[in-house]
Design a protein around this motif. Sequence first.
Motif, PDB file in Angstrom:
ATOM      1  N   GLN A 180     -13.435 -10.534 -11.829  1.00  0.00           N
ATOM      2  CA  GLN A 180     -14.333  -9.659 -11.571  1.00  0.00           C
ATOM      3  C   GLN A 180     -15.839 -10.159 -11.273  1.00  0.00           C
ATOM      4  OE1 GLN A 180     -13.030  -7.695 -15.346  1.00  0.00           O
ATOM      5  NE2 GLN A 180     -12.443  -5.854 -13.984  1.00  0.00           N
ATOM      6  N   ILE A 195      -5.959 -12.329 -19.257  1.00  0.00           N
ATOM      7  CA  ILE A 195      -5.165 -11.343 -19.338  1.00  0.00           C
ATOM      8  C   ILE A 195      -3.633 -11.455 -19.851  1.00  0.00           C
ATOM      9  CG2 ILE A 195      -3.875  -9.376 -17.803  1.00  0.00           C
ATOM     10  CD1 ILE A 195      -6.621  -8.769 -18.101  1.00  0.00           C
ATOM     11  N   ILE A 251     -17.001 -12.873 -13.598  1.00  0.00           N
ATOM     12  CA  ILE A 251     -16.356 -12.709 -15.134  1.00  0.00           C
ATOM     13  C   ILE A 251     -14.935 -13.004 -14.899  1.00  0.00           C
ATOM     14  CG2 ILE A 251     -15.657 -11.123 -16.940  1.00  0.00           C
ATOM     15  CD1 ILE A 251     -18.283  -9.386 -15.952  1.00  0.00           C
ATOM     16  N   ARG A 252     -14.070 -13.842 -15.674  1.00  0.00           N
ATOM     17  CA  ARG A 252     -12.967 -14.260 -15.894  1.00  0.00           C
ATOM     18  C   ARG A 252     -12.403 -13.938 -17.140  1.00  0.00           C
ATOM     19  NH1 ARG A 252     -12.273 -18.374 -11.996  1.00  0.00           N
ATOM     20  NH2 ARG A 252     -10.469 -19.138 -13.124  1.00  0.00           N
ATOM     21  N   GLN A 253     -11.500 -12.870 -17.053  1.00  0.00           N
ATOM     22  CA  GLN A 253     -11.222 -12.023 -18.183  1.00  0.00           C
ATOM     23  C   GLN A 253      -9.607 -12.545 -18.465  1.00  0.00           C
ATOM     24  OE1 GLN A 253     -12.592 -10.078 -20.411  1.00  0.00           O
ATOM     25  NE2 GLN A 253     -10.768 -10.165 -21.720  1.00  0.00           N
ATOM     26  N   VAL A 288      -6.257 -15.214 -15.655  1.00  0.00           N
ATOM     27  CA  VAL A 288      -7.206 -14.383 -15.734  1.00  0.00           C
ATOM     28  C   VAL A 288      -7.606 -13.398 -14.589  1.00  0.00           C
ATOM     29  CG1 VAL A 288      -8.507 -16.400 -17.077  1.00  0.00           C
ATOM     30  CG2 VAL A 288      -8.732 -16.104 -14.697  1.00  0.00           C
ATOM     31  N   GLN A 289      -8.138 -12.519 -15.101  1.00  0.00           N
ATOM     32  CA  GLN A 289      -8.614 -11.544 -13.842  1.00  0.00           C
ATOM     33  C   GLN A 289     -10.067 -11.901 -13.429  1.00  0.00           C
ATOM     34  OE1 GLN A 289      -8.649  -7.139 -14.866  1.00  0.00           O
ATOM     35  NE2 GLN A 289      -9.362  -6.404 -12.870  1.00  0.00           N
TER      36      GLN A 289
END
Length: 425
Positions: free
Chosen positions: A183, A190, A186-188, A180-181
């Motif tokens: 931010q 990828i 927030i854990r998006q 995850v990325q």
Amino acid sequence: MDPQAFIRLSIGSLGLRFPMATVNNGKSGTSSYSCEIRLRGFPVQTVPVPLVSSPEAAPDSPTIASSFYLEKADLKALLTPGCFYAPHACLELIVFTGRKGSHCGVGAKRQQIGTFKLEVSSEWGEGKPAILYSGWKGIGKSKQETGKPGAELHLRVKLDPDPRYVFQFEEETKLSPQIVQLQGNIRQPIFSCKFTRDRQSQVDPLSAYGSSSLDGSNQEADRRERKGWKVKIHDLSGSAVAAAFITTPFVPSTGCDWVARSNPGAWLIVRPDACRPDSWLPWGKLEAWRERGIRDSICCRFHLLSEGQEGGELLMSEILINAEKGGEFYIDTDRQVRAAATPLPSPQSSGDFAALSPAIGGFVMSCRVQGEGKSSKPLVQLAMRHVTCVEDAAIFMALAAAVDLSIEACRPFRRRIRRSNRNSW
């Protein structure tokens, strides 16, 4: 992908000069000089300071002696007065002298020459390039105090924005986790990470690079070598966009039960060939071995592989990671030149290295991993200037996975022989 804000504080162009009377006395020429660079919350960095013999001369401006990388939380802490600290945080350079041959004063009684201080201000958080100081500064005792001119330090302190992408493996690498990325909160998602070991599919294009596949029935042989490990990085569509696999098995060296420097294990890091579907191109090579001592370390050495010339390799990093506690693998041309066990070539070396351009210099990537036997979820930071597309980030994820798995691959083999569970690590 949106980057997180980081800044790079660099200190360079260091030089020390004394009044002509002192130089003519011969005293300054018999000593070596060092400088402790301090910033609250960061490890102290010690660097040599060259002596400038001519009063008119100045050190080479592009030379970087030390760098600090700060994120938003670091700046907030520096700008907040602490109960047990001075009201304002400062960048401090404390210059010492020691006798010649004392290796920057270590092992001999040091004498403090003077201190340079630069207060941390709100300007540091504006995210704009800025030269905070450049030129000479008197740091010795003044004429008013002693009747003689004091020593002067030359330095250049510069701020540069250095945005980074931050990623984390959500589970241990061997459990094939999502990546995850990060931010803020927030854990998006990828990438996804697929780890396999021992058996290779006959139709797997990666099998062309490696040695013959292991027969799962030969467990006894596997206990004396670690090979056939492979990690693929997939994007959100499921396409494989990078991979890492063992090319030289991790085996105990003669007379011992660990992987030694004389015979390191090695990973090949590859990326897809845009011109040929289902084909891969070599991008880098990671070697790893165990350094024995009071506290064992795992040494990871990374080379970029040039496409332009056969066998072309560029050493980018050689890092010791504490085997018990873990640590940080990084590619940072400024930091590595100061700390490398093996001298690095000039960053102006030629070659096509895809996303990673050594000519840019500075921070490239870091990967924080846990020690052996611990649950490791690698945390990876990438400099934004080295990432032009998602595939560029993926190749660094494959490298990070190889670093993490190398901690396990370099464990002493006797420990493994005692285990009865054939599926255990």
